[in-house]
Design a protein around this motif. Structure first.
Motif, PDB file in Angstrom:
ATOM      1  N   LYS A  74      -0.100  -0.640  27.154  1.00 16.78           N
ATOM      2  CA  LYS A  74       0.353  -1.187  25.875  1.00 16.78           C
ATOM      3  C   LYS A  74      -0.768  -1.971  25.227  1.00 16.78           C
ATOM      4  O   LYS A  74      -1.524  -2.666  25.889  1.00 16.78           O
ATOM      5  N   THR A  75      -0.886  -1.863  23.917  1.00 20.30           N
ATOM      6  CA  THR A  75      -1.873  -2.619  23.168  1.00 20.30           C
ATOM      7  C   THR A  75      -1.368  -4.038  22.986  1.00 20.30           C
ATOM      8  O   THR A  75      -0.215  -4.259  22.635  1.00 20.30           O
ATOM      9  N   GLU A  76      -2.230  -4.998  23.225  1.00 21.88           N
ATOM     10  CA  GLU A  76      -1.861  -6.400  23.058  1.00 21.88           C
ATOM     11  C   GLU A  76      -1.857  -6.768  21.578  1.00 21.88           C
ATOM     12  O   GLU A  76      -2.677  -6.278  20.813  1.00 21.88           O
ATOM     13  N   PRO A  77      -0.936  -7.639  21.175  1.00 26.16           N
ATOM     14  CA  PRO A  77      -0.888  -8.060  19.777  1.00 26.16           C
ATOM     15  C   PRO A  77      -2.175  -8.755  19.355  1.00 26.16           C
ATOM     16  O   PRO A  77      -2.751  -9.523  20.109  1.00 26.16           O
ATOM     17  N   ILE A  78      -2.630  -8.458  18.133  1.00 28.02           N
ATOM     18  CA  ILE A  78      -3.841  -9.104  17.626  1.00 28.02           C
ATOM     19  C   ILE A  78      -3.531 -10.121  16.539  1.00 28.02           C
ATOM     20  O   ILE A  78      -4.418 -10.818  16.085  1.00 28.02           O
ATOM     21  N   THR A  79      -2.272 -10.219  16.141  1.00 29.66           N
ATOM     22  CA  THR A  79      -1.884 -11.191  15.128  1.00 29.66           C
ATOM     23  C   THR A  79      -0.874 -12.161  15.711  1.00 29.66           C
ATOM     24  O   THR A  79      -0.177 -11.841  16.687  1.00 29.66           O
ATOM     25  N   ALA A  80      -0.794 -13.341  15.106  1.00 33.22           N
ATOM     26  CA  ALA A  80       0.214 -14.308  15.538  1.00 33.22           C
ATOM     27  C   ALA A  80       1.604 -13.707  15.375  1.00 33.22           C
ATOM     28  O   ALA A  80       2.457 -13.843  16.252  1.00 33.22           O
ATOM     29  N   PHE A  81       1.832 -13.024  14.253  1.00 34.79           N
ATOM     30  CA  PHE A  81       3.135 -12.415  14.016  1.00 34.79           C
ATOM     31  C   PHE A  81       3.475 -11.422  15.128  1.00 34.79           C
ATOM     32  O   PHE A  81       4.577 -11.458  15.678  1.00 34.79           O
ATOM     33  N   GLY A  82       2.537 -10.564  15.455  1.00 34.99           N
ATOM     34  CA  GLY A  82       2.774  -9.571  16.493  1.00 34.99           C
ATOM     35  C   GLY A  82       3.072 -10.193  17.844  1.00 34.99           C
ATOM     36  O   GLY A  82       3.972  -9.752  18.563  1.00 34.99           O
ATOM     37  N   ARG A  83       2.311 -11.229  18.182  1.00 30.92           N
ATOM     38  CA  ARG A  83       2.511 -11.910  19.462  1.00 30.92           C
ATOM     39  C   ARG A  83       3.891 -12.566  19.515  1.00 30.92           C
ATOM     40  O   ARG A  83       4.616 -12.426  20.500  1.00 30.92           O
ATOM     41  N   ARG A  84       4.258 -13.268  18.434  1.00 35.46           N
ATOM     42  CA  ARG A  84       5.564 -13.939  18.406  1.00 35.46           C
ATOM     43  C   ARG A  84       6.715 -12.932  18.401  1.00 35.46           C
ATOM     44  O   ARG A  84       7.733 -13.144  19.057  1.00 35.46           O
ATOM     45  N   LEU A  85       6.545 -11.846  17.674  1.00 36.58           N
ATOM     46  CA  LEU A  85       7.588 -10.826  17.632  1.00 36.58           C
ATOM     47  C   LEU A  85       7.814 -10.255  19.029  1.00 36.58           C
ATOM     48  O   LEU A  85       8.952 -10.139  19.487  1.00 36.58           O
ATOM     49  N   ARG A  86       6.732  -9.925  19.714  1.00 38.52           N
ATOM     50  CA  ARG A  86       6.871  -9.373  21.065  1.00 38.52           C
ATOM     51  C   ARG A  86       7.510 -10.396  22.006  1.00 38.52           C
ATOM     52  O   ARG A  86       8.396 -10.061  22.799  1.00 38.52           O
ATOM     53  N   GLN A  87       7.092 -11.653  21.912  1.00 36.82           N
ATOM     54  CA  GLN A  87       7.675 -12.692  22.767  1.00 36.82           C
ATOM     55  C   GLN A  87       9.175 -12.816  22.527  1.00 36.82           C
ATOM     56  O   GLN A  87       9.965 -12.863  23.475  1.00 36.82           O
TER      57      GLN A  87
END
Length: 109
Positions: A3-16
């Motif tokens: 899986k590709t790791e999120p590169i944006t704050a939005f992406g990281r928070r959405l995944r969390q």
């Protein structure tokens, strides 16, 4: 393939938030009204930062995931935790926090 790791704050928070809620990408996409055939790919693109959703879609995501919309855009971990905790604070605590914040923001005369 990993899986590709999120590169944006939005992406990281959405995944969390999605993982914390235990909702797969496809189910989350369908829950916010995306077509079943593209739902998983769209959520994946939001999480990896390939695309950023409109504010309207972000609000829908936040509602389904039971997080404040601001949490999805928060780039500071401590503040993100605070945003998640806010609904669980009682009125007295919220008022006291409000006083603390105001005292830090107002210039002294």
């Amino acid at each position: 393939m990993g899986k590709t790791e999120p590169i944006t704050a939005f992406g990281r928070r959405l995944r969390q938030a999605r993982r914390r809620a235990g909702i797969p990408q496809d189910k989350l996409g369908v829950a916010i009204g995306l077509d079943e055939t593209t739902a998983s790919a769209r959520i994946s693109r939001y999480e990896t930062g390939v695309h950023e959703p409109s504010v309207e879609i972000a609000r829908k995501l936040a509602t389904v995931l039971n997080v404040p919309t601001a949490y999805l855009y928060c780039d500071q971990d401590e503040l993100a935790k605070f945003l998640l905790a806010w609904p669980y604070l009682n009125k007295v605590d919220k008022k006291e926090i409000g006083y603390i914040v105001e005292s830090r923001l107002l210039p002294t005369v």
